[in-house]
Design an enzyme around this catalytic site. Structure first.
Site, PDB file in Angstrom:
ATOM      1  N   ARG A 123       0.769  -1.158   0.071  1.00  0.00           N
ATOM      2  CA  ARG A 123      -0.041  -0.243   0.048  1.00  0.00           C
ATOM      3  C   ARG A 123       0.892   1.258  -0.071  1.00  0.00           C
ATOM      4  O   ARG A 123       0.394   2.477   0.470  1.00  0.00           O
ATOM      5  CB  ARG A 123      -1.051   0.130   1.295  1.00  0.00           C
ATOM      6  CG  ARG A 123      -2.048  -1.068   1.081  1.00  0.00           C
ATOM      7  CD  ARG A 123      -3.265  -0.767   1.823  1.00  0.00           C
ATOM      8  NE  ARG A 123      -4.381  -1.727   1.664  1.00  0.00           N
ATOM      9  CZ  ARG A 123      -4.749  -2.568   2.838  1.00  0.00           C
ATOM     10  NH1 ARG A 123      -4.007  -2.413   3.987  1.00  0.00           N
ATOM     11  NH2 ARG A 123      -5.514  -3.514   2.663  1.00  0.00           N
ATOM     12  N   LYS A 145       2.762  11.302 -11.033  1.00  0.00           N
ATOM     13  CA  LYS A 145       1.869  10.381 -12.016  1.00  0.00           C
ATOM     14  C   LYS A 145       2.489   9.141 -12.169  1.00  0.00           C
ATOM     15  O   LYS A 145       3.777   9.255 -12.476  1.00  0.00           O
ATOM     16  CB  LYS A 145       1.557  11.125 -13.241  1.00  0.00           C
ATOM     17  CG  LYS A 145       0.549  11.804 -13.532  1.00  0.00           C
ATOM     18  CD  LYS A 145      -0.090  12.316 -14.805  1.00  0.00           C
ATOM     19  CE  LYS A 145      -1.126  13.057 -14.854  1.00  0.00           C
ATOM     20  NZ  LYS A 145      -1.576  13.675 -15.948  1.00  0.00           N
ATOM     21  N   GLU A 192       8.872  17.967 -24.992  1.00  0.00           N
ATOM     22  CA  GLU A 192       8.380  18.186 -23.699  1.00  0.00           C
ATOM     23  C   GLU A 192       8.672  19.733 -23.132  1.00  0.00           C
ATOM     24  O   GLU A 192       7.818  20.633 -22.480  1.00  0.00           O
ATOM     25  CB  GLU A 192       8.515  17.362 -22.702  1.00  0.00           C
ATOM     26  CG  GLU A 192       7.966  15.843 -22.756  1.00  0.00           C
ATOM     27  CD  GLU A 192       6.491  15.766 -22.517  1.00  0.00           C
ATOM     28  OE1 GLU A 192       5.782  16.983 -22.036  1.00  0.00           O
ATOM     29  OE2 GLU A 192       5.907  14.704 -22.772  1.00  0.00           O
ATOM     30  N   LYS A 234       6.125  23.112 -14.481  1.00  0.00           N
ATOM     31  CA  LYS A 234       5.228  21.876 -13.992  1.00  0.00           C
ATOM     32  C   LYS A 234       5.043  21.952 -12.414  1.00  0.00           C
ATOM     33  O   LYS A 234       3.895  21.860 -12.085  1.00  0.00           O
ATOM     34  CB  LYS A 234       6.018  20.668 -14.281  1.00  0.00           C
ATOM     35  CG  LYS A 234       5.169  19.341 -13.970  1.00  0.00           C
ATOM     36  CD  LYS A 234       5.662  18.440 -14.402  1.00  0.00           C
ATOM     37  CE  LYS A 234       4.423  17.061 -14.326  1.00  0.00           C
ATOM     38  NZ  LYS A 234       4.697  15.909 -15.015  1.00  0.00           N
ATOM     39  N   GLU A 244      -5.302  16.576 -10.921  1.00  0.00           N
ATOM     40  CA  GLU A 244      -5.540  16.805 -12.284  1.00  0.00           C
ATOM     41  C   GLU A 244      -7.201  16.650 -12.197  1.00  0.00           C
ATOM     42  O   GLU A 244      -7.815  15.943 -13.014  1.00  0.00           O
ATOM     43  CB  GLU A 244      -5.136  15.739 -13.414  1.00  0.00           C
ATOM     44  CG  GLU A 244      -5.489  16.147 -14.700  1.00  0.00           C
ATOM     45  CD  GLU A 244      -4.651  15.178 -15.747  1.00  0.00           C
ATOM     46  OE1 GLU A 244      -5.493  14.737 -16.647  1.00  0.00           O
ATOM     47  OE2 GLU A 244      -3.583  15.144 -15.612  1.00  0.00           O
ATOM     48  N   ARG A 248      -4.105  20.994 -14.165  1.00  0.00           N
ATOM     49  CA  ARG A 248      -3.285  20.384 -14.105  1.00  0.00           C
ATOM     50  C   ARG A 248      -3.555  19.576 -15.701  1.00  0.00           C
ATOM     51  O   ARG A 248      -2.318  19.214 -16.409  1.00  0.00           O
ATOM     52  CB  ARG A 248      -3.080  19.043 -13.337  1.00  0.00           C
ATOM     53  CG  ARG A 248      -1.728  18.120 -13.499  1.00  0.00           C
ATOM     54  CD  ARG A 248      -1.632  17.373 -12.468  1.00  0.00           C
ATOM     55  NE  ARG A 248      -0.398  16.488 -12.768  1.00  0.00           N
ATOM     56  CZ  ARG A 248       0.182  15.654 -11.963  1.00  0.00           C
ATOM     57  NH1 ARG A 248       0.150  15.779 -10.529  1.00  0.00           N
ATOM     58  NH2 ARG A 248       1.428  15.034 -12.284  1.00  0.00           N
ATOM     59  N   ASN A 252      -1.335  18.195 -20.602  1.00  0.00           N
ATOM     60  CA  ASN A 252      -1.684  17.206 -21.493  1.00  0.00           C
ATOM     61  C   ASN A 252      -1.468  17.775 -22.967  1.00  0.00           C
ATOM     62  O   ASN A 252      -1.867  17.160 -23.954  1.00  0.00           O
ATOM     63  CB  ASN A 252      -2.831  16.524 -21.341  1.00  0.00           C
ATOM     64  CG  ASN A 252      -2.753  15.807 -20.108  1.00  0.00           C
ATOM     65  OD1 ASN A 252      -1.877  14.827 -19.904  1.00  0.00           O
ATOM     66  ND2 ASN A 252      -3.596  15.838 -19.083  1.00  0.00           N
ATOM     67  N   HIS A 255      -0.875  15.627 -25.755  1.00  0.00           N
ATOM     68  CA  HIS A 255      -0.847  14.180 -25.425  1.00  0.00           C
ATOM     69  C   HIS A 255      -2.004  13.359 -25.720  1.00  0.00           C
ATOM     70  O   HIS A 255      -1.882  12.280 -26.102  1.00  0.00           O
ATOM     71  CB  HIS A 255      -0.656  14.157 -23.896  1.00  0.00           C
ATOM     72  CG  HIS A 255       0.891  14.396 -23.378  1.00  0.00           C
ATOM     73  ND1 HIS A 255       1.423  15.634 -23.912  1.00  0.00           N
ATOM     74  CD2 HIS A 255       1.809  13.794 -22.714  1.00  0.00           C
ATOM     75  CE1 HIS A 255       2.685  15.772 -23.217  1.00  0.00           C
ATOM     76  NE2 HIS A 255       2.546  14.625 -22.929  1.00  0.00           N
ATOM     77  N   HIS A 259      -0.931  10.001 -27.540  1.00  0.00           N
ATOM     78  CA  HIS A 259      -1.330   8.618 -26.887  1.00  0.00           C
ATOM     79  C   HIS A 259      -1.844   7.691 -27.661  1.00  0.00           C
ATOM     80  O   HIS A 259      -1.939   6.222 -27.522  1.00  0.00           O
ATOM     81  CB  HIS A 259      -1.947   8.998 -25.577  1.00  0.00           C
ATOM     82  CG  HIS A 259      -1.168   9.501 -24.392  1.00  0.00           C
ATOM     83  ND1 HIS A 259      -1.672   9.781 -23.256  1.00  0.00           N
ATOM     84  CD2 HIS A 259      -0.025   9.580 -24.163  1.00  0.00           C
ATOM     85  CE1 HIS A 259      -0.994  10.323 -22.504  1.00  0.00           C
ATOM     86  NE2 HIS A 259       0.138  10.247 -23.012  1.00  0.00           N
ATOM     87  N   HIS A 271       7.958   8.493 -27.286  1.00  0.00           N
ATOM     88  CA  HIS A 271       6.985   9.581 -26.727  1.00  0.00           C
ATOM     89  C   HIS A 271       7.086  11.006 -27.128  1.00  0.00           C
ATOM     90  O   HIS A 271       6.167  11.630 -27.503  1.00  0.00           O
ATOM     91  CB  HIS A 271       7.112   9.529 -25.236  1.00  0.00           C
ATOM     92  CG  HIS A 271       6.101  10.179 -24.494  1.00  0.00           C
ATOM     93  ND1 HIS A 271       4.875  10.035 -24.449  1.00  0.00           N
ATOM     94  CD2 HIS A 271       6.385  11.438 -23.833  1.00  0.00           C
ATOM     95  CE1 HIS A 271       4.135  10.993 -23.677  1.00  0.00           C
ATOM     96  NE2 HIS A 271       4.993  11.973 -23.235  1.00  0.00           N
TER      97      HIS A 271
END
Length: 370
Positions: A123, A145, A192, A234, A244, A248, A252, A255, A259, A271
Site C-alpha cells: 500500500r 503520476k 516536452e 510543472k 488533475e 493540471r 497534456n 498528449h 497517446h 514518446h
C-alpha cells in the site's frame, strides 16, 4: 552548484534537486532528505545499467545500503501490469518493508512503472526519482503520476490507463546524465520543453528558439537552465492541482493525440516524437477554431522542425480509427475528448466542446487518411 525547487502540496512536500554530478553523490542527498534506509530496491533501466545504474549502486553500497536490484526492459511494449508483477516478486523475495524505498533510475517509462510499483507494494513505500533522460527530468519524474498501459477492448493499448498518484520523496536531476543519451532521445525531451513553454511561458519559447540546436549539446549551464525553467512550470501547475481535477490537465497539451499513435508499432514513435506530432494537431485545432493566429502556428511548427522533431505521421492511418481510439483517453468527458488548445504561445486552455470533424481534420493535417 545545486538548484533546489520545492514542491509544496496539501499532503506532502519534496525537493527537486538539480546539480551536475548529483548521481555520484546520491546517497548523501538521500540521507539529507531523511530517507536513510539500510535497504532499497534499485529499479533501473536495463539499457543504462552499465553506466548510471552502476554509479548509483556504488554510491548506495559505499554508504552501507543493501541494494536489491531490479532491471526494467524499458520498452513501450513492456509498460504493462505484468512488468509491475515482476517487480512485486523481486520485492517480496527480498523481503522489503514499508520503510525501504524504491529508487527509480532511468527515463519516463522506468519512472512510471517503478512509481506504480512503489505506490502499490504494501500500500505504498517511499519513492526517489533519478531521471536520466531529458524528457523524464523536465516532466515525468515530477508530479506523482505513475502507471502502465492496458489493453483496450479493440486489442490496442491504452496509454497509462492503470496507475496511481504517488508523489516521490525526492527527485534528483543530474544534467550530466544526458551525456550518454542518444540525440533522438534528447530531441524527444525537447518536445516536452516546447510543450511547457507553449502552455505557460512565452519567454521560454523565445529562448528555446534562440538556443536551437545548442540545446542538444553537453553544456551544464544551458542544460541546467532549460531543465530548471521547465520543472518550475510543472511544479507551479501541480501545486495548484495535484490530482488533475482542473488546470493540471494543461500539461497534456498534444498528449491526447500522442497517446493514440505512440503505442502503434507501425509508427515506431518515441514518446517525445508522438508529442511533437500531437502538439501540431492540437495547434491545428486551435487555429481552425480561430484562437491561434497563423503566424504563431507557423512559429510552433517551424521550431519543432528546427529541433529535429517530426510534425507528420511516419505512415498513414485512418483518421476515423485514430479518433475512435481517442475516446478511450482518460480525459474523455461524456464521450467527447477533452483537448488542450492554445490562445497564443504561452497561454493554453481546456476545451470540452471540440466537434469530431475538427479533430478528424487535425489528424488529416498531420498525415492521417480521411
Amino acid at each position: 552548484m545545486m538548484q533546489r525547487i520545492e514542491v509544496n502540496l496539501p499532503t506532502t512536500r519534496y525537493p527537486v534537486m538539480i546539480e551536475p554530478g548529483a548521481i555520484g553523490r546520491l546517497t548523501a542527498i538521500v540521507v539529507a532528505e531523511e530517507l536513510e534506509s539500510r535497504r532499497c530496491l534499485l529499479a533501473v533501466d536495463a539499457s543504462i545499467q552499465k553506466t548510471h545504474g552502476i554509479a548509483v549502486r556504488r554510491s548506495l553500497e559505499a554508504s552501507g545500503v543493501d541494494v536489491l536490484q531490479w532491471e526494467v526492459d524499458a520498452q513501450e511494449k513492456n509498460k504493462r501490469i505484468e512488468t509491475v508483477n515482476d517487480g512485486y516478486k523481486h520485492m517480496l523475495e527480498g523481503r522489503l518493508e514499508r520503510t525501504h524505498p524504491v529508487i527509480a533510475v532511468g527515463g519516463g517509462l522506468t519512472g512510471d512503472v517503478a512509481g506504480f510499483l512503489a505506490a502499490t507494494y504494501l500500500r505504498g513505500v517511499p519513492l526517489v526519482q533519478v531521471p536520466t533522460t531529458l524528457l523524464a527530468m523536465v516532466d515525468a519524474s515530477v508530479g506523482g503520476k505513475t502507471g502502465v498501459n492496458f489493453e483496450l477492448p479493440n486489442g490496442g493499448l491504452g496509454k497509462n490507463l492503470v496507475g496511481a498518484f504517488w508523489q516521490p520523496r525526492a527527485v534528483i536531476v543530474d544534467p550530466r546524465a544526458l551525456v550518454t543519451l542518444a540525440q533522438r532521445d534528447r530531441r524527444c525531451g525537447l518536445a516536452e520543453c516546447v510543450k511547457h513553454a507553449l502552455l505557460a511561458d512565452a519567454r521560454l519559447f523565445d529562448w528555446i528558439e534562440t538556443q536551437g540546436q545548442t540545446l542538444l549539446e553537453d553544456n551544464d549551464v544551458i542544460q541546467a537552465e532549460l531543465i530548471s525553467r521547465c520543472i518550475q512550470i510543472k511544479v507551479n501547475i501541480v501545486q495548484e492541482d495535484e490530482r488533475e481535477v482542473g488546470q493540471r490537465a494543461l500539461l497534456n497539451l498534444g498528449h491526447t493525440f500522442a497517446h493514440v499513435i505512440e503505442p502503434l508499432e507501425s509508427m515506431s514513435l518515441l514518446h517525445g516524437e508522438a508529442v511533437a506530432i500531437g502538439i501540431v494537431a492540437a495547434c491545428r485545432v486551435s487555429q481552425q477554431r480561430g484562437t491561434l493566429e497563423q503566424a504563431a502556428f507557423d512559429r510552433i511548427e517551424s521550431l519543432l522542425l528546427k529541433l529535429g522533431l517530426p510534425t507528420r505521421l511516419p505512415c498513414a492511418a485512418p483518421a476515423a480509427s485514430l479518433v475512435e481510439a481517442m475516446l478511450f483517453d482518460k480525459k474523455v468527458v461524456n464521450g467527447v475528448p477533452r483537448l488542450i488548445l492554445l490562445d497564443s504561445i504561452g497561454k493554453a486552455f481546456i476545451a470540452t466542446d471540440v466537434d469530431l470533424q475538427t479533430v478528424l481534420d487535425a489528424w488529416a493535417y498531420v498525415g492521417a487518411d480521411l
